[in-house]
Design an enzyme around this catalytic site. Structure first.
Site, PDB file in Angstrom:
ATOM      1  N   HIS A 187     -43.807 -35.864  42.058  1.00 24.05           N
ATOM      2  CA  HIS A 187     -44.546 -34.960  41.186  1.00 24.05           C
ATOM      3  C   HIS A 187     -45.333 -33.909  41.958  1.00 24.05           C
ATOM      4  O   HIS A 187     -45.516 -32.800  41.477  1.00 24.05           O
ATOM      5  CB  HIS A 187     -45.506 -35.777  40.311  1.00 24.05           C
ATOM      6  CG  HIS A 187     -45.998 -35.059  39.104  1.00 24.05           C
ATOM      7  ND1 HIS A 187     -45.153 -34.610  38.115  1.00 24.05           N
ATOM      8  CD2 HIS A 187     -47.248 -34.706  38.713  1.00 24.05           C
ATOM      9  CE1 HIS A 187     -45.859 -34.023  37.163  1.00 24.05           C
ATOM     10  NE2 HIS A 187     -47.124 -34.060  37.499  1.00 24.05           N
ATOM     11  N   ASP A 215     -39.649 -37.944  40.799  1.00 30.35           N
ATOM     12  CA  ASP A 215     -40.879 -37.800  40.026  1.00 30.35           C
ATOM     13  C   ASP A 215     -40.910 -38.812  38.874  1.00 30.35           C
ATOM     14  O   ASP A 215     -40.067 -38.744  37.970  1.00 30.35           O
ATOM     15  CB  ASP A 215     -40.959 -36.375  39.479  1.00 30.35           C
ATOM     16  CG  ASP A 215     -42.290 -36.059  38.826  1.00 30.35           C
ATOM     17  OD1 ASP A 215     -43.074 -36.991  38.557  1.00 30.35           O
ATOM     18  OD2 ASP A 215     -42.551 -34.869  38.578  1.00 30.35           O
ATOM     19  N   SER A 258     -46.778 -29.375  35.527  1.00 31.74           N
ATOM     20  CA  SER A 258     -46.796 -30.597  34.743  1.00 31.74           C
ATOM     21  C   SER A 258     -47.063 -30.243  33.279  1.00 31.74           C
ATOM     22  O   SER A 258     -46.286 -29.517  32.670  1.00 31.74           O
ATOM     23  CB  SER A 258     -47.832 -31.562  35.316  1.00 31.74           C
ATOM     24  OG  SER A 258     -47.658 -32.852  34.798  1.00 31.74           O
TER      25      SER A 258
END
Length: 703
Positions: free
Chosen positions: A677, A642, A556
């Site tokens: 995610h 995501d 991320s």
């Protein structure tokens, strides 16, 4: 027109011919600067619907290329997976937690991916209930049956113990369906919404729920009240954020269960309202109006509000206030340069205070009358600890979780009367674990601007500090999230193969206090990237490895970190894993229709209105700074669904790297087509993806 070159029969056994994405001329101009974006087309213009055949074709070809690498690696991956799986107790159970007239716990059945949730009526303490003959109240495996993805996102039993509110996501898009179950019959009785997020809060009478919903842009924008038995379409809105598109709404409850709090805020500023838990439709009362760069949190007990805030010290203070006059705050614990105050939970007999000193967790019990602070004792020099699992207002003891890089997760009850930690559970490692084989190093490494960056390293004691070993460096470095020096069973598979595993506590996290976070955001963002590179160089100088024999991983915002460090110092790394990487930073921050963008401007800057922010983001955005140079071998992952880091960020980055880099090192892109995610759901599916990443690193550093 196809978006990429198809994988031919010859390529099925030849990694030298990866998919090559088409470049389509596209540019835009902002603040007098023109930016070329030849892979703009990878963002499906009908997003969040993704049905562009060129886009899907390219992603499938990249996945096929990943599978091409994976096929000869499958035996090694499977061996790693089975090794890591062998360290996990298949029928593991959590320690029972008492809440009202029941104790609650969850457990896994052997071979299953998801949890079983149980409870048992009890009249004594949690220790009086053994998790052997409870009533099954929720079966995640049954709920996930037939689904490619499943996640339980909320789980809340009503105060009277008769109903369960739970929320599930079945595609990774983090839009949860909120459902109420009758625990006497086991039947679901109401579906409230299909777009909830966060934990709902029950009213004190168990007759309704306060919950939040996301809008089409996946922004949690309002809190509603649902009275059981009513039509959810008629649920009244208690608060809707209309003033600032960057603010998102959340709900919570005071420890004494007297109030329901409705918060609205972003990463650096917020405001909180409250309603009585027995009258949620009352007019919400504002505690303190939002102010730029000021944050606060509220709890309640003994007729007072207890407020943690950074209004007059960067490391926060604790104040008290009268609920009848909530805007007048009187200091109880002053802000401190040494002690970083992170959380306060106001139980009946003690206030639980959590913070950090010199980067290490500190837990205290504060006496309401005397103000004295009693520290929960821990013996190791580097560890991770926190209060966890204390739902009752007046528990007999306080539940604590603890681990270090060599100490498995341990659950304690802390008994304040005799200053005693009672061990309730130590993480069991079925295949065996000998902590005496390992050691932890705690280093302070100089960054280029003179800052001293903490680093935690675990290695085998026979790992020689002469440069002959291998080094794996992990970090995150954003949003004030610290990476604790805790325990990981998976990590042992690298350490036992000759790696030292380092966690770099770089700026952007709040490891050394809130200022440490501030020193890694906005105009100071490059400190984060520089810290990671300087830590790597410092560890090389200390003999942990030689340049090129180092692997790095981040996800991320930590994936953005990976993109920045390979642009800055690619020669240091032999393999890099970038999970769901936030690498198309400038374009994302320019698109205010994306879910997170407005709320992120305070973290990265607003390039729409601020020319200097535009220039800064353009200067470090990994996608925009790919250059014609050698890059390390790289594994890049993403999720089609995501909502946090959209799939096209890793896809565009991989395509530009392929077209620009001057080396022949392996570059893989893997997009989970049915996940978000967090990657694949389920404990074994997730663990298998870890095995894939570790095998990629092992394989590349053996080249």
């Amino acid at each position: 027109m196809l978006a990429a070159t198809p994988v031919s029969a010859q390529q099925e056994s030849d990694l030298s011919n990866p998919p090559v994405a088409e470049q389509r001329p596209y540019s835009y101009e902002r603040h007098g600067i023109t930016v070329e974006d030849p892979y703009f087309w990878m963002k499906d213009q009908s997003y969040p619907t993704i049905d562009d055949e060129d886009v899907l074709s390219y992603l499938k070809q990249e996945n096929a290329y990943f599978d091409l690498w994976k096929k000869p690696q499958e035996a090694a991956i499977e061996a790693l997976f089975e090794e890591m799986k062998g360290r996990i107790k298949e029928d593991d159970k959590t320690v029972p937690v008492k809440d009202g007239g029941y104790v609650y716990w969850s457990e896994f059945a052997p071979g299953t991916q998801y949890r079983l949730w149980y409870r048992k009526a009890v009249t004594g303490t949690a220790a009086d209930a053994q998790p052997t003959d409870g009533t099954l109240i929720y079966d995640e495996n049954k709920a996930a049956d037939g689904l490619d993805y499943y996640r339980l996102g909320a789980f809340a039993v009503s105060p009277d113990g008769t109903k369960l509110a739970y929320a599930t996501d079945t595609n990774g898009a983090e839009r949860f369906t909120l459902t109420v179950r009758d625990l006497a019959t086991g039947e679901d009785i109401e579906e409230i919404t299909a777009v909830s997020i966060g934990q709902p809060v029950w009213t004190s009478g168990s007759d309704g729920l306060v919950y939040t919903e996301v809008n089409d842009q996946w922004r949690s924008f309002r809190a509603l009240y649902h009275a059981l038995g009513s039509d959810p379409k008629d649920d009244p809105t208690l608060y809707e954020e209309k003033e600032d598109v960057a603010f998102t709404v959340g709900v919570g409850q005071s420890t004494d269960e007297q109030y329901i709090f409705i918060s609205s805020g972003e990463n650096s500023s917020n405001e909180i309202r409250y309603v009585p838990a027995d009258n949620p439709t009352a007019e919400p009362v504002l505690v303190m109006r939002r102010r730029p760069l000021i944050q606060y949190d509220v709890d309640a007990s003994h007729g007072k509000f207890w407020i943690t805030t950074n209004d007059n010290h960067v490391n926060f203070r604790l104040a008290e206030a009268d609920p009848a006059n909530p805007g007048v705050w009187n200091t109880v614990i002053a802000g401190s340069d040494e002690f970083y105050l992170q959380d306060v939970t106001a139980h009946r007999d003690h206030m639980l205070v959590e913070g950090r000193v010199n980067g290490l967790d500190q837990l205290y019990l504060r006496d309401y009358q005397s103000g004295e602070m009693e520290r929960v004792p821990f013996a190791e020099e580097a560890y991770s600890a926190g209060f966890a699992g204390n739902p009752e207002y007046a528990p007999a003891a306080y539940r604590v979780g603890y681990s270090s890089m060599v100490t498995p997760v341990t659950v304690y009850d802390y008994h304040p009367a005799d200053d005693r930690l009672e061990v309730l559970k130590v993480q069991e490692i079925p295949s065996g674990y000998d902590p005496s084989l390992y050691t932890v190093d705690r280093l302070m490494i100089d960054a280029r601007d003179g800052a001293k960056v903490p680093v935690s390293v675990v290695r085998r004691k026979d790992f020689a500090l002469d440069g002959s070993g291998k080094l794996f460096v992990y970090a995150y470095g954003a949003y004030g999230y610290a990476i604790p020096p805790g325990f990981s069973t998976s990590r042992l598979s690298l350490v036992d193969r000759g790696f030292a595993y380092a966690i770099a506590h770089i700026r952007g996290g709040d490891d050394l206090g809130y200022q440490w976070y501030l020193d890694g955001k906005l105009k100071a963002r490059n400190n984060t990237f520089n810290d990671f590179v300087d830590v790597t160089r410092g560890l090389i100088d200390a003999g942990y490895a030689t340049a090129g024999n180092v692997a790095a991983q981040g996800g991320s915002a930590g994936g953005e970190l990976m993109g920045a460090i390979v642009n800055q110092a690619p020669e240091l790394y032999g393999a890099v894993v970038a999970d769901v990487p936030f690498v198309d930073v400038l374009n994302t921050m320019l698109d205010d229709t994306l879910p997170l963008t407005p709320g992120e401007w305070n973290e990265w800057g607003n390039p729409i209105t601020d020319p200097e922010a535009f220039k800064l983001l353009l200067s470090y955005s990994p996608y925009d700074n790919v250059t014609a140079q050698d890059y390390p071998a790289m594994l890049i992952t993403g999720g089609l669904n995501d909502p946090r880091v959209t799939y096209w960020e890793p896809a565009k980055w991989a395509a530009r790297l392929r077209a620009t880099k001057t080396d022949d090192n392996l570059l893989l892109l893997k997009i989970n087509m049915g996940a978000g995610h967090g990657g694949k759901s389920g404990r074994w599916n997730s663990l298998y993806e870890t095995a894939e990443a570790y095998q990629f690193v092992i394989d590349q550093l053996e080249q």
